[in-house]
Design an enzyme around this catalytic site. Sequence first.
Site, PDB file in Angstrom:
ATOM      1  N   GLY B  13       0.831  -1.203   0.000  1.00 15.07           N
ATOM      2  CA  GLY B  13       0.000   0.000   0.000  1.00 15.07           C
ATOM      3  C   GLY B  13       0.859   1.244   0.000  1.00 15.07           C
ATOM      4  O   GLY B  13       1.826   1.322   0.751  1.00 15.07           O
ATOM      5  N   VAL B 143       1.891   2.848   6.555  1.00 14.40           N
ATOM      6  CA  VAL B 143       0.999   3.738   7.314  1.00 14.40           C
ATOM      7  C   VAL B 143       0.655   3.119   8.663  1.00 14.40           C
ATOM      8  O   VAL B 143       0.264   3.830   9.591  1.00 14.40           O
ATOM      9  CB  VAL B 143      -0.310   4.036   6.558  1.00 14.40           C
ATOM     10  N   ASP B 144       0.801   1.808   8.780  1.00 13.67           N
ATOM     11  CA  ASP B 144       0.362   1.128   9.998  1.00 13.67           C
ATOM     12  C   ASP B 144       1.326   1.280  11.174  1.00 13.67           C
ATOM     13  O   ASP B 144       0.980   0.939  12.299  1.00 13.67           O
ATOM     14  CB  ASP B 144       0.147  -0.369   9.704  1.00 13.67           C
ATOM     15  N   MET B 190      -7.952   3.318   9.059  1.00 15.74           N
ATOM     16  CA  MET B 190      -7.220   2.092   8.739  1.00 15.74           C
ATOM     17  C   MET B 190      -6.530   1.502   9.973  1.00 15.74           C
ATOM     18  O   MET B 190      -6.432   2.137  11.017  1.00 15.74           O
ATOM     19  CB  MET B 190      -6.203   2.382   7.640  1.00 15.74           C
ATOM     20  N   GLY B 191      -5.997   0.310   9.794  1.00 14.21           N
ATOM     21  CA  GLY B 191      -5.298  -0.386  10.875  1.00 14.21           C
ATOM     22  C   GLY B 191      -5.980  -1.697  11.192  1.00 14.21           C
ATOM     23  O   GLY B 191      -6.730  -1.797  12.143  1.00 14.21           O
ATOM     24  N   ARG B 192      -5.712  -2.696  10.382  1.00  8.55           N
ATOM     25  CA  ARG B 192      -6.434  -3.960  10.554  1.00  8.55           C
ATOM     26  C   ARG B 192      -5.934  -4.716  11.782  1.00  8.55           C
ATOM     27  O   ARG B 192      -6.690  -5.416  12.435  1.00  8.55           O
ATOM     28  CB  ARG B 192      -6.283  -4.814   9.282  1.00  8.55           C
TER      29      ARG B 192
END
Lengths: 420, 420
Positions: B13, B143-144, B190-192
């Site tokens: 991503g 990004v995570d 976001m942030g699974r």
Amino acid sequence: MTTKNAFYAQSGGVTAVINASACGLIETARQHGDKIGKVYAGRNGIIGALTEDLIDTSLESDEDIAALRYTPSGAFGSCRYKLKSFEENRAEYERLIAVFKAHNIGYFFYNGGGDSQDTTHKLSQLSQSLGHDLRCIGIPKTVDNDLPLTDNCPGFGSVAKYVAVSIREAGFDVASMARTSTKVFVLEVMGRHAGWIAAAGGLAAEREGESPHIILFPEITFDQEKFLAKVESTVKKHGFCCIVVSEGVRNPDGTFLAEAGTRDAFGHAQLGGVAPVVADMIKTAHGYKYHWAVADYLQRAARHIASKTDVDQAYAMGKAAVELALDGKTAVMPTIVRTSNNPYQWEIGVGELKDVANIEQMLPPHYISEDGFGITAECEEYLRPLIMGEDSPPYVNGLPQYVRLKNLPVEKILNEPFDL
Amino acid sequence: MTTKNAFYAQSGGVTAVINASACGLIETARQHGDKIGKVYAGRNGIIGALTEDLIDTSLESDEDIAALRYTPSGAFGSCRYKLKSFEENRAEYERLIAVFKAHNIGYFFYNGGGDSQDTTHKLSQLSQSLGHDLRCIGIPKTVDNDLPLTDNCPGFGSVAKYVAVSIREAGFDVASMARTSTKVFVLEVMGRHAGWIAAAGGLAAEREGESPHIILFPEITFDQEKFLAKVESTVKKHGFCCIVVSEGVRNPDGTFLAEAGTRDAFGHAQLGGVAPVVADMIKTAHGYKYHWAVADYLQRAARHIASKTDVDQAYAMGKAAVELALDGKTAVMPTIVRTSNNPYQWEIGVGELKDVANIEQMLPPHYISEDGFGITAECEEYLRPLIMGEDSPPYVNGLPQYVRLKNLPVEKILNEPFDL
């Protein structure tokens, strides 16, 4: 002329720049202390007037009032509350006049959309018939850009800029991912009746093949077959497809696309959002991996990416409202008159509230491209100036520093309860 | 030392600042023309290497390369493609080495998350065993913010800033509307697996009662009863309630909240989005009017509101990668080392790729407040510096002006097809 106080209220959905109008109004009123005493704001809009819950803005510092120029939302609270007609509830109008009389209010400023202008108009009529001298001035505000008489509405330009920036940025992202992953991106934007906000997405594409590839307008009845064919041809040609969809897009039978019949496990009606409906439709037809976003309030609150044109015009509307009132006008609204496209120039005009009330200005057909999925050059010529210029708020600790006013109450005089 | 070419690829991503790393890398490589010949980029990431589809970045102007610093997304295309293990598909690794040999590539730079660092590590091992001198350097990106060894990951700070700005702005909006309309606002981020992005929302609230009032982390099992009670008490106390919810929040049975069983009229599984699930749950329990937004790609593409700290660090990582390679290092990754919180200071460190691969850094328990719905002062102390500073891109015609490179291909030498 004796000194009278002013009443100001914010109405309906708030915007990134409605406080800039408040700023223009209060700053201008403060320069005319010989004619305008204090500016009282309605706490939560017109409800504040009905319940005699007034905010004394004179207790706010000049610095804090100046900060309203770059603070999104409605600093005094807004409300969704439509006054009924005279016939249905004359008591509401009479109550307003009673509160205004009690607080020596001679100026009424109502910052809102079509309904608010209608209320302002009715109030001007009633005040005359009741013999209370009240100058009633509307101040235009709506992200939907659907008010008549004015070339555009304060609030719209900043949403337009947000949407165009967002779909451009997302387009770059999806283009990077399309080879092995996401090929379709859907951004849902506001505009239940008029497609102005969706149209603004079209400003992002500068060259053939750039995002957005498809715009779905509420003015165009959704044609699923044609839409799916366009998505497929776009992905085949450009590798990816970015779509801006208005929340107000409708099926041929008149139902909203968002009401696509999605139900949860308990059979409750779907949770809203046209973006996932459109995305899923594409997945089912073509199998493309998708992502979708719903901007919702973020788009209208995004003061950090506001249009300078919009901020300037919102401020000017507040200022002009005071000037019109001091000039003896009533039942009018300042408007934005475009005098030139290139270079963009505008000036302040005046609209009669009797001509404003309850008319919605839709996107004209010649602003929509022949295939129904894009905007025309004429539309771009209209929209482009409205997103021009940046007007960044101050940042502290990495975040925009917005003002919270003290919002101290004016002592009640009538002190009678009023049932809403 | 003879001149060798370099290979650079973007993976997974994309972010608002991965191109800033590319910028730092290419600009630094250009300063060392005696050692690094050309920088070839993989078109669509590692797939470009496997298929011998290389981009000759030497054909891009200095100006365009400089513009990568403020252009979001992956300028050369990224991909979601994980190389298998040696045992499963050694041919892929051998193919990479063959392509690199053919194009005289002696430097391998891979800009991505944990999987990419793993690939880089394996490639360094294989190149040694095959006798091809290849210096393999990872460049952190995600990004995570879930990579180990580095204090933080380039890409995260800008998403963090976007989320904090957005939930602050939406909070002002909802506070204005709450009297008669929307009382609850839910922003999905976001942030699974890791709750770093959700946690960043907590930076928006400076005083008691400010947005966001509740954060839902993937690290905390969802407790519906406790959550609904907190929503109710917040609305009763403050008049409204703003919620940041991570897409990765899970029920006690381990299922994602987003999989709440929503189905369309045809029985298809739900269309995604935890925000509408949470919002509907509140409506059902308390009857509050709600709005919800799903930021999706907008949050990671939002270069217009990037963190300057993040941009600077992303650039520095690209630059450091080249310097490490020139220093003879391999199987390493430059890292960000925090040396002081106040004032925030950082320097470049070096991590061994063998220690990076496939470890996810979760939000530590002491960063989450006792009730599980907010962040601690220690968490804020960690996060705050990462969103500091603004780094606005240039604007033309009202929109950020991002660069599109020419991305011209390098002539193939092997010219043999390779099946992915």
